[in-house]
Design a protein around this motif. Structure first.
Motif, PDB file in Angstrom:
ATOM      1  N   VAL A  29      25.362   0.074  -8.646  1.00  0.00           N
ATOM      2  CA  VAL A  29      24.602   0.493  -7.007  1.00  0.00           C
ATOM      3  C   VAL A  29      25.334   1.516  -6.343  1.00  0.00           C
ATOM      4  O   VAL A  29      24.603   2.575  -5.154  1.00  0.00           O
ATOM      5  CB  VAL A  29      23.755  -0.853  -5.715  1.00  0.00           C
ATOM      6  CG1 VAL A  29      23.462  -0.206  -5.028  1.00  0.00           C
ATOM      7  CG2 VAL A  29      23.299  -1.607  -6.532  1.00  0.00           C
ATOM      8  N   LYS A  30      26.310   1.168  -5.659  1.00  0.00           N
ATOM      9  CA  LYS A  30      27.146   2.134  -5.338  1.00  0.00           C
ATOM     10  C   LYS A  30      27.540   3.627  -5.867  1.00  0.00           C
ATOM     11  O   LYS A  30      27.338   4.661  -4.884  1.00  0.00           O
ATOM     12  CB  LYS A  30      28.998   2.330  -4.799  1.00  0.00           C
ATOM     13  CG  LYS A  30      28.751   0.646  -4.006  1.00  0.00           C
ATOM     14  CD  LYS A  30      30.218  -0.363  -3.342  1.00  0.00           C
ATOM     15  CE  LYS A  30      30.405  -1.536  -3.268  1.00  0.00           C
ATOM     16  NZ  LYS A  30      31.466  -1.780  -3.043  1.00  0.00           N
ATOM     17  N   ALA A  36      23.487   9.827  -5.302  1.00  0.00           N
ATOM     18  CA  ALA A  36      22.378  10.205  -4.413  1.00  0.00           C
ATOM     19  C   ALA A  36      21.784  10.987  -3.195  1.00  0.00           C
ATOM     20  O   ALA A  36      21.394  11.468  -2.496  1.00  0.00           O
ATOM     21  CB  ALA A  36      20.670   8.943  -4.087  1.00  0.00           C
ATOM     22  N   ARG A  37      23.343  10.390  -2.332  1.00  0.00           N
ATOM     23  CA  ARG A  37      24.102  10.934  -1.085  1.00  0.00           C
ATOM     24  C   ARG A  37      24.532  12.303  -1.503  1.00  0.00           C
ATOM     25  O   ARG A  37      23.327  13.186  -0.304  1.00  0.00           O
ATOM     26  CB  ARG A  37      24.595  10.127  -0.821  1.00  0.00           C
ATOM     27  CG  ARG A  37      25.406  11.224   0.389  1.00  0.00           C
ATOM     28  CD  ARG A  37      26.415   9.607   0.728  1.00  0.00           C
ATOM     29  NE  ARG A  37      27.271  10.526   2.309  1.00  0.00           N
ATOM     30  CZ  ARG A  37      27.118  10.444   3.429  1.00  0.00           C
ATOM     31  NH1 ARG A  37      25.849  10.144   3.877  1.00  0.00           N
ATOM     32  NH2 ARG A  37      27.472  11.349   4.350  1.00  0.00           N
ATOM     33  N   GLU A  38      25.041  12.154  -2.366  1.00  0.00           N
ATOM     34  CA  GLU A  38      25.584  13.998  -3.132  1.00  0.00           C
ATOM     35  C   GLU A  38      24.007  15.221  -2.557  1.00  0.00           C
ATOM     36  O   GLU A  38      24.320  16.029  -2.455  1.00  0.00           O
ATOM     37  CB  GLU A  38      26.032  14.413  -4.035  1.00  0.00           C
ATOM     38  CG  GLU A  38      27.860  13.174  -4.007  1.00  0.00           C
ATOM     39  CD  GLU A  38      28.026  13.620  -5.945  1.00  0.00           C
ATOM     40  OE1 GLU A  38      27.691  14.310  -6.024  1.00  0.00           O
ATOM     41  OE2 GLU A  38      28.930  12.303  -5.139  1.00  0.00           O
ATOM     42  N   ILE A  39      22.857  14.488  -4.023  1.00  0.00           N
ATOM     43  CA  ILE A  39      22.067  15.396  -4.225  1.00  0.00           C
ATOM     44  C   ILE A  39      20.973  15.453  -2.749  1.00  0.00           C
ATOM     45  O   ILE A  39      20.826  16.577  -2.267  1.00  0.00           O
ATOM     46  CB  ILE A  39      21.054  14.463  -4.873  1.00  0.00           C
ATOM     47  CG1 ILE A  39      22.260  14.744  -6.011  1.00  0.00           C
ATOM     48  CG2 ILE A  39      19.417  15.866  -5.008  1.00  0.00           C
ATOM     49  CD1 ILE A  39      20.994  14.384  -7.418  1.00  0.00           C
ATOM     50  N   ILE A  40      20.854  14.483  -1.731  1.00  0.00           N
ATOM     51  CA  ILE A  40      19.512  14.245  -0.460  1.00  0.00           C
ATOM     52  C   ILE A  40      21.019  15.927   0.393  1.00  0.00           C
ATOM     53  O   ILE A  40      19.627  15.973   1.084  1.00  0.00           O
ATOM     54  CB  ILE A  40      20.024  13.236  -0.378  1.00  0.00           C
ATOM     55  CG1 ILE A  40      19.061  12.268  -0.823  1.00  0.00           C
ATOM     56  CG2 ILE A  40      19.658  13.707   1.504  1.00  0.00           C
ATOM     57  CD1 ILE A  40      18.339  10.727   0.052  1.00  0.00           C
ATOM     58  N   LEU A  41      22.104  15.502   0.626  1.00  0.00           N
ATOM     59  CA  LEU A  41      22.842  16.624   0.937  1.00  0.00           C
ATOM     60  C   LEU A  41      22.769  18.190   0.943  1.00  0.00           C
ATOM     61  O   LEU A  41      22.771  18.787   1.609  1.00  0.00           O
ATOM     62  CB  LEU A  41      24.485  15.792   1.100  1.00  0.00           C
ATOM     63  CG  LEU A  41      24.692  14.770   1.732  1.00  0.00           C
ATOM     64  CD1 LEU A  41      26.051  14.019   1.682  1.00  0.00           C
ATOM     65  CD2 LEU A  41      24.432  14.795   3.506  1.00  0.00           C
ATOM     66  N   LYS A  42      21.725  18.294  -0.573  1.00  0.00           N
ATOM     67  CA  LYS A  42      21.320  19.911  -0.446  1.00  0.00           C
ATOM     68  C   LYS A  42      20.246  20.195  -0.040  1.00  0.00           C
ATOM     69  O   LYS A  42      19.300  21.799  -0.478  1.00  0.00           O
ATOM     70  CB  LYS A  42      21.359  20.002  -1.883  1.00  0.00           C
ATOM     71  CG  LYS A  42      22.785  19.458  -2.666  1.00  0.00           C
ATOM     72  CD  LYS A  42      22.722  19.670  -4.023  1.00  0.00           C
ATOM     73  CE  LYS A  42      24.511  19.330  -5.006  1.00  0.00           C
ATOM     74  NZ  LYS A  42      24.380  19.718  -6.272  1.00  0.00           N
ATOM     75  N   ASP A  81      11.815   4.073 -17.182  1.00  0.00           N
ATOM     76  CA  ASP A  81      13.438   4.683 -16.889  1.00  0.00           C
ATOM     77  C   ASP A  81      13.401   6.099 -17.431  1.00  0.00           C
ATOM     78  O   ASP A  81      13.632   6.977 -17.813  1.00  0.00           O
ATOM     79  CB  ASP A  81      13.010   4.382 -19.150  1.00  0.00           C
ATOM     80  CG  ASP A  81      15.100   4.264 -19.224  1.00  0.00           C
ATOM     81  OD1 ASP A  81      15.829   3.356 -18.525  1.00  0.00           O
ATOM     82  OD2 ASP A  81      15.142   4.244 -20.580  1.00  0.00           O
ATOM     83  N   VAL A  82      12.853   6.883 -15.520  1.00  0.00           N
ATOM     84  CA  VAL A  82      12.870   7.638 -15.751  1.00  0.00           C
ATOM     85  C   VAL A  82      14.469   7.730 -14.464  1.00  0.00           C
ATOM     86  O   VAL A  82      14.937   7.571 -14.001  1.00  0.00           O
ATOM     87  CB  VAL A  82      11.411   8.076 -14.104  1.00  0.00           C
ATOM     88  CG1 VAL A  82      11.593   9.178 -13.862  1.00  0.00           C
ATOM     89  CG2 VAL A  82      10.082   7.391 -15.151  1.00  0.00           C
ATOM     90  N   ILE A 146      18.115   8.080  -9.921  1.00  0.00           N
ATOM     91  CA  ILE A 146      19.070   7.553 -10.318  1.00  0.00           C
ATOM     92  C   ILE A 146      19.433   6.399 -11.241  1.00  0.00           C
ATOM     93  O   ILE A 146      19.477   5.396 -10.305  1.00  0.00           O
ATOM     94  CB  ILE A 146      20.873   7.802 -10.097  1.00  0.00           C
ATOM     95  CG1 ILE A 146      20.806   9.382  -9.465  1.00  0.00           C
ATOM     96  CG2 ILE A 146      21.719   7.791 -10.612  1.00  0.00           C
ATOM     97  CD1 ILE A 146      21.473  10.131  -8.579  1.00  0.00           C
ATOM     98  N   MET A 147      19.609   6.692 -12.521  1.00  0.00           N
ATOM     99  CA  MET A 147      19.798   4.385 -12.703  1.00  0.00           C
ATOM    100  C   MET A 147      21.067   3.545 -12.641  1.00  0.00           C
ATOM    101  O   MET A 147      22.661   4.929 -12.757  1.00  0.00           O
ATOM    102  CB  MET A 147      19.130   4.872 -14.144  1.00  0.00           C
ATOM    103  CG  MET A 147      17.546   5.027 -14.553  1.00  0.00           C
ATOM    104  SD  MET A 147      16.346   4.031 -14.036  1.00  0.00           S
ATOM    105  CE  MET A 147      16.736   2.851 -14.860  1.00  0.00           C
TER     106      MET A 147
END
Length: 147
Positions: A29-30, A36-42, A81-82, A146-147
């Protein structure tokens, strides 16, 4: 000699792989939240508009990331499973309200709808300004599943 080096590499890899696989679920989860954080920061402001100060989420980017990550419905995409990123564009109005959310890059219908719901729940932003006056502008936000 290269064969010996290759065999040593393979042996080392065989020993190391089980060690990497033994992380607990919390580590997963971490990792997901970090990625996910890296992607949102874009996230970025549309280049169509001139501004002196870009729009900002209350509390800044860290608050935006937390807001989005807390509202992602993991059950939505676990069953399908996306894995991927939804790109949503919306307008930050002169009063800071959010309007016209639109999915620019789709992933899966339930994921797309989850992202639209997240945008609809957003509080008022600090609007962009140009020459001291609040202006409306488009904002693009990537949301990773992200899985």
């Amino acid at each position: 000699m290269p064969v010996k080096s290759f065999l040593i590499f393979i042996f080392t890899l065989m020993i190391a792989l089980p060690t990497f696989a033994q992380g607990d679920a919390e580590d997963g989860v971490k990792w997901m939240n970090c990625k996910a954080r890296e992607i949102i920061l874009k996230a970025d402001v549309s280049e169509d508009v001139k501004y002196d100060v870009p729009p900002s989420f209350p509390g800044g980017m860290d608050s935006l990331v937390s807001f989005v990550l807390q509202r992602i419905d993991y059950s939505v995409y676990n069953k399908a499973d996306v894995v991927g990123t939804v790109l949503v564009e919306f307008t930050v109005e002169e009063d800071g309200s959010i309007s016209s959310p639109e999915i620019k890059v789709r992933l899966f219908p339930d994921c797309d709808e989850n992202v639209l719901q997240i945008v609809r729940e957003m509080p008022r932003w600090q609007p962009a300004t140009y020459k001291g006056k609040a202006i409306r502008c488009k904002y693009t936000l990537p949301v990773a599943f992200i899985m």
